[in-house]
Design an enzyme around this catalytic site. Structure first.
Site, PDB file in Angstrom:
ATOM      1  N   LYS A 199      30.692  83.532 -41.007  1.00 35.62           N
ATOM      2  CA  LYS A 199      29.745  82.847 -41.386  1.00 35.62           C
ATOM      3  C   LYS A 199      28.405  84.329 -41.318  1.00 35.62           C
ATOM      4  CE  LYS A 199      26.235  79.548 -40.006  1.00 35.62           C
ATOM      5  NZ  LYS A 199      25.691  78.398 -38.901  1.00 35.62           N
ATOM      6  N   SER A 217      24.992  73.613 -41.245  1.00 37.07           N
ATOM      7  CA  SER A 217      25.309  74.623 -42.019  1.00 37.07           C
ATOM      8  C   SER A 217      26.092  75.882 -42.430  1.00 37.07           C
ATOM      9  CB  SER A 217      23.769  75.560 -41.483  1.00 37.07           C
ATOM     10  OG  SER A 217      23.992  76.077 -40.007  1.00 37.07           O
ATOM     11  N   SER A 250      25.618  72.548 -36.898  1.00 38.00           N
ATOM     12  CA  SER A 250      26.206  73.755 -37.745  1.00 38.00           C
ATOM     13  C   SER A 250      27.598  73.229 -37.632  1.00 38.00           C
ATOM     14  CB  SER A 250      25.240  74.327 -37.793  1.00 38.00           C
ATOM     15  OG  SER A 250      23.908  74.081 -38.333  1.00 38.00           O
TER      16      SER A 250
END
Lengths: 549, 504
Positions: free
Chosen positions: B87, B162, B186
């Site tokens: 990420k 996310s 997330s």
């Protein structure tokens, strides 16, 4: 403007201090492994943590926590076992994360105090002292023979990190306003800092100065900081308000900054007290504001008006778990407590028969303590470490022979004098000197004070020998021998000189006998002159007095 | 290219890759080149990647090959030769770490996050940095300043967020595994939307050092994978105490240890208030009920447990999260790095415009919210009660685990929604209604894919929630569910054969 004395007749000054001390003796910063070093090339001791780079996390420095616990124990604080770090949020480029990691309502050290001995001239600033008898206690003070002792409360000592250093280029007086650009050095960012906050218990600038001085002595003894006010590793802000004598409600306070020497601390507070009194007496109003002491102009100027309290949005630092101190940790730190200045001074009076004045001044500086104690060791053969161990009950002190005890009794006072006068003057004139490396070894120091104590040389000659030891790197005995300095203490030889002098001044002899006994000094001086300074003045005194009596 | 595509190693499992590598049937270099070829070929439509780390990946592959050539095949790390993505809030030296924000568009990491460092030390081949909601604020990856990621199952739908890029990269077979971060759901929610095994371990299992913070007391790093075993192997590689994160814990659990144990005798908690929640779609509810009865069929006991304060989790979260985010994001001030609005002569003006332009609307909203909630007079009304709620919810979970070993619940109330479908922030926040209480309490939770929903034909996932630091118990139940519902597939359009077809 009225004088401080005039003002304090009508007004009571209420003073509290906030004292920041950088823990400069630690190896690394508060929350990262960067080296602590003053004066290094800018931005060379930095890492993701102290630069506040995205993703970096703080890890507390255990040695710094030890230092603050030491500071707390030495200032009679309660050590809080369960305290937390907080974030104080404000934006400024010297604070890379735009929040400062500090502590919340519960700091590591809470509710301490120091007792200040205020005497001599310093005591003169305190109002109403004359109406008290020694032993009387009023408010937070107790009257003593030559002054008073003030009990000064310490609200808390908390742990925080220092910001970086900014230099503004092109603006007025190095301020950011009007600067064309600003430089930031993050070497200082993250330096472990302890902030001590006093209760508003101080009433005179002298008390504030003495408090700061005493705290500095303690922190130096603890070896947690170099406590350099010049280099900013110890900084003091003052909060001052006035109220009419007899009033209980506190007045509006101002915060005073740039009190970066003992003199500035005293003079800045004195000025601000007088300024506030003038404003109030002219019917004006004191605003809650931050003021800057300008020592060159000898006045304080407004830096910032605080209309409302700053909102720092303080909240618990989520990256640091609550910090729990175990009893074991606290006890281990207590074990490390060195002998504190007050304890040392008491011991000097008790064991060496020194006056309170001498003892208190000897413990003011590390070099005076070091010099005096190495001299004592030279006499007794007992080291400060042995003394410390004995106090902790770890080992008994070796017993001194009767002879050594007598010698100690004889030499301690002249050794203290040598330390406080000649050695202090020498170190003050040569601040970089390392006494341990100088030609004035403990052995030579004792030799010198012994020559003096035995009346072999006069005190004036002792000063000459002191300088010669430093200049020529020779033993005092050798210098005295070489320069033929030995005092003449042979009564027969001196009697002849006295007779000669008295015969040469019949008029003065007449006057002396007529009651002008102050002329004794004149005769001694004449005899000293005749012996080229080598006559023993004590002996001469006695001889002259006897002959004229 | 054809040969590489036919390998499609990034679409294979960790044990398969290991067998191929140690059997010398394929080199790490071939695996890496194949992975980069797939990314080049497939990511144009998905947009899971913000940066492809070709040089770093090939260098790592060559080092692995050199070790094998030197006869050290038996010393290879557990992730040797495994294509792994990170990420974009995870620092990796020399790569951009943008957090999908204009604020950090040009920020290049000078250091590497511990979780990334450990994945690489285990032999993982870094393939790239993955798209996300800006600073992890969101549940759809639509708030990325660099454009949204698409759901590999249907490119009209969001991948969740996310960590949408991390889920999509794995489900498109562009990475074998990936790392994401989970502050309120997330990891688990995009895992559910894309059909990946997605694990948020107990707070403290994985170091947060080097992961750009959103909510420091809530953030936790975890893996995405297409099998429970791959997820467990990845978590094994990155977990444990880190001297640079004092909230990390000395976890030495082998998360693969009880994958074959089965669930016989295990007590599975069902929370009625979750199952009857308003907004829970019937296809998701049906899948969770099916999962429950399958587990029962495998010998587990279903027990009802109550989490009476869980409904307050959302409120507590939207106090604590923004407060921490406000403070964590204060450092992005245009002074030392990051977006700087030009032409300002005073500091205040530069701060204001740089932050107004550099941050997107959701980031600005949370900063404003946090700044308000922490201000004097307001703090006592919100922050302090939110911390009290946190204690109550933590105690709820502790009580529930007196009666069960793991809780089974939905992850998201519905399957992936369409891009642009939800524009109201509050509706977006509600997609995390089943995941947030776990971040508040701190224990572990994971998504296990259960196949496609009956109505939308999009992935549905079950959430398994473990007691704090007993994450292995949710892995155990997850392996049992996987044995029934099957391993998570690469989305059909990206399956290696289909991909080869696409290329042709």
């Amino acid at each position: 403007m009225k004088t401080l004395e005039e003002v304090l007749n009508d007004w009571e000054a209420v003073i509290g201090l906030e004292i920041h001390t950088e823990l400069t003796t630690l190896k690394t910063k508060m929350f990262c492994g960067c080296k602590l070093e003053f004066g290094a090339e800018p931005n060379t001791h930095v890492c993701p943590v102290c630069l506040g780079l995205p993703g970096a996390l703080p890890v507390p420095n255990k040695a710094a926590i030890q230092s603050i616990v030491l500071a707390g124990l030495a200032t009679n604080c309660d050590i809080e076992k369960h305290s937390m770090f907080y974030r104080k949020n404000y934006m400024y480029p010297d604070m890379a994360k735009n929040f400062q990691t500090t502590q919340g309502p519960v700091a590591f050290c809470m509710r301490g105090h120091l007792d200040l001995a205020v005497d001599g001239k310093a005591a003169g600033e305190r109002h109403g002292l004359d109406s008290l008898e020694p032993g009387d206690a009023v408010e937070n003070i107790e009257r003593t023979d030559d002054g008073y002792v003030a009990h000064v409360g310490i609200t808390r000592i908390h742990m925080e990190e220092d910001a970086g250093k900014m230099i503004h280029i092109g603006g007025d007086e190095g301020r950011i306003a009007g600067a064309t650009h600003s430089l930031v050095d993050y070497n200082r960012a993250g330096t472990p800092l302890i902030e001590l906050v006093t209760e508003p218990d101080l009433r005179t600038p002298e008390e504030a100065r003495l408090f700061m001085q005493k705290l500095r002595q303690i922190f130096l003894a603890l070896n947690i900081s170099d406590c350099s006010m010049e280099e900013g590793s110890m900084r003091c802000d003052g909060n001052i308000s006035l109220r009419r004598r007899g009033a209980t409600k506190l007045g509006v306070k101002t915060e005073l900054k740039n009190l970066n020497s003992f003199k500035s601390l005293h003079d800045g507070l004195q000025y601000e007290i007088c300024r506030q009194a003038q404003v109030l007496e002219e019917g004006g109003q004191i605003y809650q504001e931050t003021r800057h002491w300008d020592p060159s102009q000898k006045r304080t100027i407004v830096m910032r008006v605080k209309e409302t309290a700053d909102d720092y949005r303080l909240f618990p630092e989520p990256d640091l778990a609550p910090y729990d101190l175990t009893d074991e940790f606290i006890e281990n730190v207590r074990e490390k407590l060195p002998e504190l200045p007050d304890q040392k001074a008491a011991r000097y009076q008790r064991d060496f028969g020194l006056s309170a004045y001498d003892a208190n001044h000897l413990v003011e500086h590390r070099f005076t303590v070091g010099f005096f104690e190495s001299g004592i060791t030279e006499i007794t053969g007992i080291t400060p470490e042995q003394v410390r161990a004995a106090e902790k009950g770890e080992a008994a002190l070796p017993k001194l022979s009767k002879e050594t005890r007598k010698r100690l009794e004889k030499l301690a006072k002249p050794l203290a004098n040598l330390t406080l006068n000649d050695v202090s003057a020498y170190v003050n004139a040569n601040p970089d000197v390392d006494l341990a490396q100088s030609p004035l070894t403990p052995k030579r120091a004792i030799e010198l004070v012994e020559l003096l104590a035995d009346d072999v040389i006069s005190s004036k000659q002792a000063k000459e020998v002191f300088q010669a030891v430093l200049d020529e790197d020779k033993d005092p005995n050798a210098i005295v021998e070489e320069r033929g300095m030995k005092q003449v203490s042979d009564t027969g030889a001196l009697e002849a000189v006295v007779d000669e002098v008295l015969a040469a001044h019949p008029d003065k002899v007449e006057q002396y006998r007529g009651g002008k006994t102050g002329l004794l000094g004149f005769f001694v001086g004449q005899c000293m002159k005749a012996t080229r300074g080598q006559g023993n003045p004590k002996l001469l005194n006695q001889l002259i007095a006897k002959k004229l009596g | 290219m054809a040969a590489a595509a036919s390998g499609a190693f990034a679409a294979r499992s960790i044990p398969e890759i290991r067998a191929l590598l140690t059997g010398k049937q394929v080199s790490a270099r071939e695996i890496a080149e194949d992975a980069f070829a797939r990314i080049d070929e497939l990511d144009g439509s998905v947009h899971a990647f913000l940066e492809v780390t070709r040089d770093l990946g090939l260098k790592q592959a060559d080092a692995i090959d050199a070790a094998i050539a030197a006869g050290h095949a038996d010393e290879l790390g557990p992730l040797a030769g495994v294509p792994i993505g990170f990420k974009d809030n995870m620092n990796l030296t020399g790569t951009h770490t943008t957090c999908a924000s204009k604020m950090l568009e040009n920020y290049v990491s000078p250091y590497t996050a511990t979780c990334v460092e450990r994945a690489l030390a285990a032999g993982g081949i870094p393939v790239g940095k993955l798209n996300m909601d800006e600073f992890a604020f969101g549940s759809s990856t639509e708030s990325s300043a660099f454009g949204p990621t698409k759901n590999p199952w249907d490119e009209n739908h969001v991948p969740g967020g996310s960590s949408g890029g991390s889920a999509a990269a794995v489900i498109a077979g562009m990475a074998t595994v990936s790392l994401g971060s989970d502050t309120g759901g997330s990891i688990r929610q995009p895992g559910s939307f894309c059909g990946a095994v997605a694990v948020k371990p107990t707070y403290g299992v994985v170091s947060r050092y080097g992961v750009v913070a959103f909510g420091s007391s809530l953030d936790q790093v975890g893996p995405f994978a297409r099998s429970v075993e791959d997820a467990a192997l990845t978590l094994n590689a990155i977990c444990g105490h880190d001297a640079r994160d004092c909230t990390s814990q000395p976890v030495t659990t082998d998360f693969t240890a009880n994958l074959n144990e089965g669930v016989s005798g295990m007590r599975i908690g069902i929370v009625p208030q979750f199952m009857n929640a308003e907004g829970l779609s019937s296809e998701v509810k049906a899948k969770i009920e099916a999962a429950a009865s399958k587990l029962e069929g495998l010998g587990a006991n279903l027990v009802e447990v109550e989490l009476p304060n869980a409904q307050a989790a959302m409120s507590a979260y939207y106090v604590l999260g923004p407060c921490e985010a406000f403070s964590n994001l204060a450092r992005f001030d245009s002074v030392r790095y990051g977006y700087c609005a030009p032409g300002h002569k005073d500091l205040g003006g530069q701060y204001e415009e740089s932050r107004a332009v550099g941050f997107g609307p959701e980031a600005r909203r949370r900063i404003m919210l946090g700044s308000y909630l922490l201000s004097s007079g307001v703090y006592d009304k919100y922050y302090y009660p939110a911390q009290q709620v946190r204690t109550l919810i933590t105690e709820d979970y502790q009580r529930a685990y007196e009666h069960c070993d793991v809780i089974l619940a939905p992850v998201a109330p519905r399957t992936a929604f369409k891009l642009g479908e939800i524009s109201d922030p509050t509706s977006m926040y509600l997609t995390d209604m089943f995941t947030i209480s776990i971040n508040i309490a701190g224990n572990g939770g994971m998504n296990v894919p259960l196949g496609l929903g009956a109505d939308t034909h999009l992935p549905v996932g079950a959430q398994l929630i473990a007691p704090a630091f007993k994450d292995e118990s949710m892995f155990r139940a997850a392996a049992a569910l996987e044995s029934v519902f099957g391993k998570a597939p690469v989305a059909p359009a990206f399956a290696p054969t289909a991909a080869a077809g696409k290329e042709a």
